[in-house]
Write an enzyme that holds these catalytic residues in place. Structure first.
Site, PDB file in Angstrom:
ATOM      1  N   HIS A   4      -4.346  12.136  14.981  1.00  0.00           N
ATOM      2  CA  HIS A   4      -4.829  11.121  14.141  1.00  0.00           C
ATOM      3  C   HIS A   4      -4.724   9.950  14.728  1.00  0.00           C
ATOM      4  O   HIS A   4      -3.766   9.521  15.485  1.00  0.00           O
ATOM      5  CB  HIS A   4      -4.003  11.154  12.730  1.00  0.00           C
ATOM      6  CG  HIS A   4      -4.891  10.404  11.708  1.00  0.00           C
ATOM      7  ND1 HIS A   4      -5.337  11.216  10.674  1.00  0.00           N
ATOM      8  CD2 HIS A   4      -5.124   9.051  11.452  1.00  0.00           C
ATOM      9  CE1 HIS A   4      -6.049  10.156   9.928  1.00  0.00           C
ATOM     10  NE2 HIS A   4      -5.832   8.936  10.290  1.00  0.00           N
TER      11      HIS A   4
ATOM     12  N   GLU B  71      -4.877   9.038  24.478  1.00  0.00           N
ATOM     13  CA  GLU B  71      -6.006   8.505  23.894  1.00  0.00           C
ATOM     14  C   GLU B  71      -6.159   7.119  23.220  1.00  0.00           C
ATOM     15  O   GLU B  71      -5.207   6.782  22.555  1.00  0.00           O
ATOM     16  CB  GLU B  71      -6.679   9.536  22.757  1.00  0.00           C
ATOM     17  CG  GLU B  71      -7.959   8.745  22.336  1.00  0.00           C
ATOM     18  CD  GLU B  71      -8.600   9.743  21.204  1.00  0.00           C
ATOM     19  OE1 GLU B  71      -7.958  10.604  20.538  1.00  0.00           O
ATOM     20  OE2 GLU B  71      -9.718   9.289  20.803  1.00  0.00           O
TER      21      GLU B  71
ATOM     22  N   CYS C 273      -1.350  -7.611 -10.174  1.00  0.00           N
ATOM     23  CA  CYS C 273      -1.724  -9.160  -9.733  1.00  0.00           C
ATOM     24  C   CYS C 273      -3.114  -9.235  -8.863  1.00  0.00           C
ATOM     25  O   CYS C 273      -3.713  -9.882  -9.039  1.00  0.00           O
ATOM     26  CB  CYS C 273      -0.718  -9.519  -8.855  1.00  0.00           C
ATOM     27  SG  CYS C 273       0.069  -8.226  -7.513  1.00  0.00           S
ATOM     28  N   CYS C 274      -3.156  -7.907  -7.944  1.00  0.00           N
ATOM     29  CA  CYS C 274      -4.396  -8.095  -7.031  1.00  0.00           C
ATOM     30  C   CYS C 274      -5.068  -6.538  -7.202  1.00  0.00           C
ATOM     31  O   CYS C 274      -4.401  -5.816  -7.642  1.00  0.00           O
ATOM     32  CB  CYS C 274      -4.224  -8.322  -5.567  1.00  0.00           C
ATOM     33  SG  CYS C 274      -3.165  -9.548  -5.197  1.00  0.00           S
TER      34      CYS C 274
ATOM     35  N   ARG D  92      -3.534  -6.609   6.492  1.00  0.00           N
ATOM     36  CA  ARG D  92      -4.277  -7.211   5.529  1.00  0.00           C
ATOM     37  C   ARG D  92      -3.168  -6.566   4.280  1.00  0.00           C
ATOM     38  O   ARG D  92      -2.675  -7.365   3.609  1.00  0.00           O
ATOM     39  CB  ARG D  92      -5.419  -6.317   5.134  1.00  0.00           C
ATOM     40  CG  ARG D  92      -6.116  -6.890   3.930  1.00  0.00           C
ATOM     41  CD  ARG D  92      -7.595  -6.889   4.096  1.00  0.00           C
ATOM     42  NE  ARG D  92      -7.971  -5.498   3.977  1.00  0.00           N
ATOM     43  CZ  ARG D  92      -9.195  -5.132   3.913  1.00  0.00           C
ATOM     44  NH1 ARG D  92     -10.249  -6.053   3.663  1.00  0.00           N
ATOM     45  NH2 ARG D  92      -9.749  -3.955   4.015  1.00  0.00           N
TER      46      ARG D  92
ATOM     47  N   CYS E  32      -0.747 -10.163  -2.060  1.00  0.00           N
ATOM     48  CA  CYS E  32       0.113 -11.416  -2.388  1.00  0.00           C
ATOM     49  C   CYS E  32       1.472 -11.277  -2.222  1.00  0.00           C
ATOM     50  O   CYS E  32       1.939 -10.284  -2.212  1.00  0.00           O
ATOM     51  CB  CYS E  32      -0.401 -12.183  -3.849  1.00  0.00           C
ATOM     52  SG  CYS E  32       0.199 -11.220  -5.232  1.00  0.00           S
TER      53      CYS E  32
ATOM     54  N   ASP F 260       1.696   5.579   7.157  1.00  0.00           N
ATOM     55  CA  ASP F 260       0.805   4.782   6.568  1.00  0.00           C
ATOM     56  C   ASP F 260       1.084   4.193   5.409  1.00  0.00           C
ATOM     57  O   ASP F 260       0.974   5.356   4.516  1.00  0.00           O
ATOM     58  CB  ASP F 260      -0.741   4.720   6.969  1.00  0.00           C
ATOM     59  CG  ASP F 260      -1.555   3.909   6.592  1.00  0.00           C
ATOM     60  OD1 ASP F 260      -1.246   2.685   6.226  1.00  0.00           O
ATOM     61  OD2 ASP F 260      -2.946   4.006   6.688  1.00  0.00           O
ATOM     62  N   ILE F 261       1.351   3.107   4.831  1.00  0.00           N
ATOM     63  CA  ILE F 261       1.377   2.897   3.419  1.00  0.00           C
ATOM     64  C   ILE F 261       0.299   1.620   3.071  1.00  0.00           C
ATOM     65  O   ILE F 261       0.450   0.667   3.766  1.00  0.00           O
ATOM     66  CB  ILE F 261       2.765   2.496   2.836  1.00  0.00           C
ATOM     67  CG1 ILE F 261       3.963   3.468   3.269  1.00  0.00           C
ATOM     68  CG2 ILE F 261       2.844   1.940   1.542  1.00  0.00           C
ATOM     69  CD1 ILE F 261       5.428   2.891   3.468  1.00  0.00           C
ATOM     70  N   ASP F 262      -0.411   1.967   2.200  1.00  0.00           N
ATOM     71  CA  ASP F 262      -1.519   0.970   1.795  1.00  0.00           C
ATOM     72  C   ASP F 262      -1.533   0.579   0.464  1.00  0.00           C
ATOM     73  O   ASP F 262      -1.413   1.449  -0.559  1.00  0.00           O
ATOM     74  CB  ASP F 262      -2.745   1.439   2.209  1.00  0.00           C
ATOM     75  CG  ASP F 262      -3.960   0.676   1.978  1.00  0.00           C
ATOM     76  OD1 ASP F 262      -4.641   0.573   3.396  1.00  0.00           O
ATOM     77  OD2 ASP F 262      -4.211   0.104   1.258  1.00  0.00           O
TER      78      ASP F 262
ATOM     79  N   GLY G 100      -1.234  -3.579   4.093  1.00  0.00           N
ATOM     80  CA  GLY G 100      -0.241  -2.426   4.285  1.00  0.00           C
ATOM     81  C   GLY G 100       0.461  -2.402   5.331  1.00  0.00           C
ATOM     82  O   GLY G 100       0.722  -3.626   6.065  1.00  0.00           O
TER      83      GLY G 100
END
Lengths: 411, 512
Positions: free
Chosen positions: A321, A48, A125-126, A166, A132, A113-115, A168
């Site tokens: 998933h 898929e 910091c963010c 972005r 960053c 998945d690590i975000d 992760g």
């Protein structure tokens, strides 16, 4: 460089189409998913794909008979991004004609998945979408731990790390043993690797010492490395305990009221005392404490809570998933989701990842002298595509070796 | 009209289990009570045995599901299952000797019944993914109960009976991994005990996917895909293998089912069995018969209905009082229920006649039509069949208007009905939520059991069900227990004779 890239608006549909047409490495992605550089197998034809089109339109259950059709359909729809799912029992595009209950996922890379958002309660910091170089340290620590755990404990070899564009990182594992895992077994791995319980609230989130005082061996094996990460990242780079909020979160994890009281009095008088010194204060008090063993365990748990990988469990647990394909463009940053070499992950800088605009400019500057094939070779995308190519070659090689071994046995 | 429905399967005579013409089999056919059910039974069975053995097993599996739905702790579940097995599906240990009167032939019979009933239920539960999953879960629980009760010698026999794909870790490797392996030996009071376990216990290597639960909770050491399982956790490998094997077997049976359908004798039995499991109950509660003394009189019914009837019968009763009439299924269900409550034929006619007074049915019409049907239901007319009161299964799958209200009523209507019926017996509006949740999860019999617990809070605590943790499986069982609790409390003089009290004890013995 970023300033040159201003000449091309990387977020425009035209730029995206040009990127797909001239740069996206369809042959490499095809070979990687197909696990074979020859004819399309069911791993590809029954796989898929899902397209996200502008205006929140989501096209699920796309499937393609070969690499050519794959590229043609992407160019037809020009999705802002597309995702990859499992190999099903039927071609996903024929889903509607399948008898109810017979359309089921069969095989799929084991993915993680690590975000960064899962680290929001601790990073200083963010916040939210921001990332960053300073907070990349959390991701780098996670990559090291998962690399070691998965290779050493589960014996998987074909791991591909991909920057999510972005904040992760994704991990795709293509060993056949991992591809064919049922959802139940994926859940078991996730359980094994979940040390910090998810959730936005603060407080103790680590509970790994069932029935015993010592850490389970799998965690004991990485605690030394994480202690170093803790010193550098948490205490120095992030200075997590510098704020009142920060050190109160730390105090909440110490199971001795008198000790907490002593530390708090000291830190209230000097709130800006650096994190390294505060951690040293704690260490000193524990050294001569009668509950030394208990408190040392608590300190280990604190190290884990601040540094152990925080996984998005749902992504890994289910074969069906969907996960964004490598080399897609992140719609907000325009950066490419490029593979990441775990050996140099500490030096990886998200700000240096090429954007669509930058790549198209590089292509224009290179001129049109060579053939239209493999135009990515002329851009800074080249090392990343080569990384995927090498990864795929290893998968195919080990498949071939296994096949040969089987044939040899049956001889 | 009271129609004569097809003969319900609960009618099957409860004859003692007899060896199905396999007297020639060797005593070693089942060397242990633990069966992995790898080979199908190859002996001849009577159709009646085919069905009865499956019904007995189904009752146990339904109770297992009920334990799980109620979140009972493992020890309690094991106790309940073990007690129920003693009654319906006993499997004696190899060591159960002659002094208990258990002969080898009897053990063989028990094991043969266990073997047969498992395979019959496979046929019934292989057909949808939902049924397969439920069957696997329930069967695995049953297997685990039995495994834990088995003697070490019996377990060893099982270990040797098939290849569990484990490799014993040799001493050199064990020594080299000492720190890692020791860390998985947990739960000891002191270091001496742990040392002792370390010296004594072996470790077994298996592919990690053979023990996902141990992996998920980090109870083993993992290296290159191998899980090192301490001997004390070895059972986890066995349980997992049992599940995996059963899943494969059910898928295979499912594919083979089309050929099975040719046997028209078996299909209805199998359909009926899976229906019962779907409803969450396997009931063949039966009341004692043969006592002619009148147990319940027509004029008592109203009082009893308010105090003792479950919601299904209470609803029919209330409608009958209000409208002086109920439709066919209402009459059928309620007549049989009252018959089961020992309202004899004459009292029944008196009760129905009186109930119809004031409605549209004239006495003449009653005598012509309804009287015959009541007599028919009591086996006094027509083919004179002795019809049994409807079970929960029948009511759950039966008529939507008069069947199980927990299943058929919309949540709002059920709420109103519950409040009207039981508010004066202690049901609070705060209890409703839990009951509606049970309904939502399709645990209708548990909703009913919970209402019993609430309205009989004087006698039973939450979780005790009808006493001894039993779940409602039959409206008559509900009513009998309710009456029994009250009688015990207030003494037998008020509404029952000494004779009846004894009989009630008899019934309790039977259903326990």
């Amino acid at each position: 460089m970023a300033s040159d890239a201003m000449d091309i608006d990387g977020s425009s549909p035209e730029a995206l189409r040009a990127f797909y047409n001239r740069l996206y490495p369809f042959p490499s992605i095809y070979k990687w998913l197909n696990q074979n550089d020859q004819a399309p197998s069911r791993l590809f034809t029954h796989r898929e794909f899902a397209f996200t089109l502008p205006g929140d339109i989501y096209l699920r259950y796309q499937s393609f008979k070969d690499e050519k059709e794959f590229k043609a359909q992407v160019l037809r729809h020009v999705p802002t991004r597309f995702e990859i799912g499992p190999q099903y029992t039927f071609r996903p595009r024929d889903k509607k004609t399948a008898k109810p209950g017979t359309f089921n996922p069969l095989a799929r890379e084991l993915v993680f998945d690590i975000d960064m958002t899962d680290y929001d309660p601790i990073r200083t910091c963010c916040t939210d979408a921001g990332i960053c170089k300073r907070c990349w340290g959390f991701i780098a620590a996670a990559v090291h731990v998962l690399e070691d755990s998965i290779r050493d404990q589960y014996g998987y070899e074909h791991l591909l790390w991909v920057y999510s564009g972005r904040r992760g990182i994704h991990l795709w594992i293509s060993d056949w043993g991992a591809m064919e895992l049922s959802d139940e077994l994926r859940k078991a791995i996730v359980g094994w690797l979940t040390v910090v319980l998810p959730g936005k609230d603060s407080g103790k989130k680590v509970n790994v010492r069932s029935h015993s005082k010592s850490l389970p061996p799998s965690i004991g094996a990485v605690i030394g490395h994480l202690a170093e990460v803790f010193d550098e990242l948490i205490l120095e780079t992030q200075d997590v305990f510098a704020s009142t909020e920060g050190y109160e979160a730390l105090l909440a994890l110490i199971p001795d009221a008198a000790l907490v009281h002593t530390l708090r009095s000291k830190w209230v008088a000097d709130p800006s005392r650096p994190s390294t010194d505060k951690w040293q204060d704690l260490r000193q008090l524990v050294k001569n404490h009668k509950q030394k063993a208990l408190l040392k365990s608590a300190m280990e748990d604190i190290v884990l809570q601040y540094t152990y990988p925080r996984l998005d469990a749902e992504v890994s647990k289910h074969r069906n998933h969907l996960l964004k394909a490598p080399f897609c463009v992140h719609p907000k940053t325009n950066r490419i989701c490029v593979p990441v070499d775990p050996k140099t992950v500490d030096d990886f800088d998200p700000d240096e990842v090429p954007t669509v605009g930058q790549l198209l400019l590089e292509l224009n500057n290179a001129g049109k002298d060579s053939a239209a094939e493999d135009e990515w070779k002329k851009t800074s995308l080249a090392p990343y595509v080569e990384m995927l190519e090498a990864h795929t070659a290893a998968i195919i090689e080990s498949k071939r070796a296994i096949k040969q071994e089987k044939n040899g046995m049956s001889w | 009209m009271f129609k004569s429905s097809h003969l319900p399967l609960e009618h099957a005579d409860k004859k003692s289990w007899a060896s199905g013409g396999a007297s020639s089999s060797s005593p070693m056919e089942y060397p242990t009570p633990l069966n992995f059910y790898e080979k199908p039974p190859m002996f001849d069975v009577k159709l009646e045995q085919f069905e009865q053995s499956a019904l007995d097993r189904l009752r146990i599996l339904a109770e297992i599901e009920s334990c799980s739905a109620r979140g009972r702790p493992w020890d309690e579940t094991k106790r309940i299952v073990s007690t129920l097995c003693q009654k319906h599906l006993r499997l004696s240990s190899n060591t159960a000797g002659g002094d208990l009167g258990i002969m080898d032939t009897q053990k063989e019979d028990e094991r043969r019944k266990d073997h047969l009933s498992h395979f019959v239920l496979r046929l019934a539960f292989c057909r949808t993914e939902d049924l397969r999953q439920r069957f696997i879960t329930a069967e695995s629980t049953l297997f685990r109960c039995r495994f834990e009760e088995a003697t070490p010698a019996e377990r060893t026999l099982l270990y040797e009976s098939r290849d569990f794909k484990w490799v014993k870790v040799d001493d050199v490797e064990k020594k080299s991994l000492e720190a890692n392996l020791r860390a998985t030996l947990t739960g000891f009071k002191n270091i001496a005990e742990q040392n002792d376990a370390w010296d004594r216990d072996a470790f077994y290597k298996v592919q990690w996917s053979q023990v996902p639960q141990l992996v998920e909770h980090r109870r083993v050491f993992l290296k290159k895909g191998w899980a090192y399982v301490p001997a004390r956790q070895q059972s986890a490998i066995v349980f997992r293998e049992f599940e995996v094997h059963l899943r494969q077997a059910l898928n295979m049976t499912n594919r083979a089912m089309p050929q099975m359908d040719e046997d028209t004798r078996l299909t209805p039995i199998i359909d009926h069995l899976s229906q019962g499991f779907l409803a969450g109950v396997a009931s063949d509660w039966q009341y004692e018969e043969g006592d002619d003394t009148t147990k319940l009189r027509a004029e008592q019914v109203d009082e009893y209905a308010k105090k003792h009837w479950p919601l299904c019968m209470r609803s029919i009763h209330d409608q009958l009082k209000k409208d002086h009439h109920v439709k066919h299924y209402g009459r059928l269900y309620y007549t049989l229920f009252l018959k089961g409550m020992k309202l004899d034929i004459n009292e029944a006619i008196a009760f129905w006649k009186k109930s119809f007074q004031g409605g549209k049915v004239t006495e003449d019409k009653f005598n012509k039509e309804y009287r015959y049907n009541i007599r028919h239901t009591y086996g006094q007319e027509g083919k004179r069949a002795n019809y049994q009161a409807k079970t929960c299964v029948a009511l759950l799958t039966g008529d939507a208007e008069y069947g199980c209200p927990y299943r058929f009523l919309a949540p709002e209507s059920l709420q109103t009905r519950l409040q009207i019926s039981y508010a004066d017996q202690g049901l609070q509006s705060s209890d409703i939520h839990e009951i509606l949740n049970n309904k939502k999860g399709s645990h209708f019999n548990i909703a009913c059991t919970r209402v019993f617990e609430i309205t009989h809070a004087k006698y039973v605590k939450k979780g005790e069900g009808l006493g001894q943790s039993e779940t409602v499986t039959h409206p008559n069982l509900y009513a009998e227990r309710s009456i029994e609790f009250e009688t015990k409390k207030e003494g037998p003089t008020k509404v029952t004779s000494k004779q009846e009290d004894d009989d009630l004890e008899g019934i309790i013995m039977q259903v326990d």
